[in-house]
Each structure stands twice: as C-alpha cells, then as structure tokens.
Scaffold this motif. Structure first.
Motif: not given
Length: 179
Positions: A60-66, A129-136, A138-147
C-alpha cells in the motif's frame, strides 16, 4: 481534522462501543469482553496475519506513492513538543482503539452472525468512509486496510489483533511525518 477534534472523536467512538457492549450484556447476556472481541487472538493465525499485514503495508505504501500521495509535510517544528505528544497519542493509540472497537468490535459482532463476508465488507466500507479527510484514492487504500482488518478479526477471533495492527500502521505514518 484538528488534534482536539480527533481526540474527542476517538473518545466518542470508545464510549459508544463500551455502551453498546453494556447494552448487549444486559439484553443478550453477552459478556462485554466477548461482544467487543477482546479475547486473546489465536497464535498461529495472528503470526500469519501480522506477517501479511507487513507485506500489505509495504504494498500500500508503494501504491500510495505511485498515486502521488506519498509526500507528507513534516511535523518537526510545526507543533510544540506538548502538542506533538498529544497528536501522536491520538493517532497511534486513541484513533485505532476507538475505530477498531466500533468497526471490528461492535459492528462486526452485530453483522457476523448473519454473514462474516458481509461483516468484513460493511465494516471496511464504514472504516473507509470514516476517513473522509483523504482523497478517493486514499479512501480506497483505507478500504483495503479495512478489508484486511476484518479478515484478521474473523480469522483470529479477536479485535485485539486488529487494534495492534492499526496502531502499528498509524505509528509508521507518524514516523514518516517526524522525518
């Protein structure tokens, strides 16, 4: 979100989770610790899941930076030491505790008897959805963490493991902002 708002939000989530556990205890006779999933996690699944979490965090860090989201402003010099300490406690301890008690504790416990897969998906969606402070993205990556946290909750049988993983992930994010 400001530091005070973040801390108050985390304390609110913890309070709501404890109230829900108390209601479940009175209405259904489910012990609070069991309702919140606070029993010790199974050892072998926990070791496998922690190893997987480290691999997921790296991916996710690689995806985030990419995605161009990896640049973060340093907190050094931006906050006083006292404000920085409060911010770190809020992010590394209180936020994971509140979020995991609510999402992988209360909500997971309410949904899992109907469908574990549904519980994992819904808690991940709420978490993102609770991490609304991020971009879409960023929220997708948070969703993956949530899964992953939901799968960890289901397989280990414990919210304690997800709390530890969430604290570790947030600690890494704080570390990045201190360097």
């Amino acid at each position: 979100m400001g530091t005070l708002a973040q801390i108050l939000s985390s304390l609110w989530l913890i309070t709501c989770s404890l109230i829900a556990a108390q209601v479940a205890n009175r209405k259904r006779r489910i012990p609070r610790k069991e309702f919140l999933g606070l029993g010790l996690p199974r050892l072998i699944p926990s070791l496998i899941l922690m190893t997987g979490f480290i691999a997921l965090a790296c991916a996710l860090e690689v995806a985030y930076r990419h995605a161009g989201l990896g640049v973060t402003a340093s907190w050094v010099g931006k906050y006083s030491w006292g404000a920085l300490a409060i911010r770190i406690i809020g992010i590394v301890v209180l936020a994971p505790l509140g979020e995991e008690l609510l999402f992988r504790g209360v909500i997971f416990q309410l949904l899992a008897p109907k469908s574990t897969a549904l519980a994992v998906l819904i808690t991940a969606a709420f978490f993102a959805g609770f991490h609304i402070q991020y971009s879409w993205i960023g929220m997708a990556l948070v969703f993956i963490d949530g899964l992953y946290f939901g799968l960890a909750r289901a397989w280990s049988g414990s919210t304690l493991l997800t709390i530890i993983m969430h604290c570790a992930g947030n600690a890494f994010a704080v570390y990045q902002r201190l360097h």
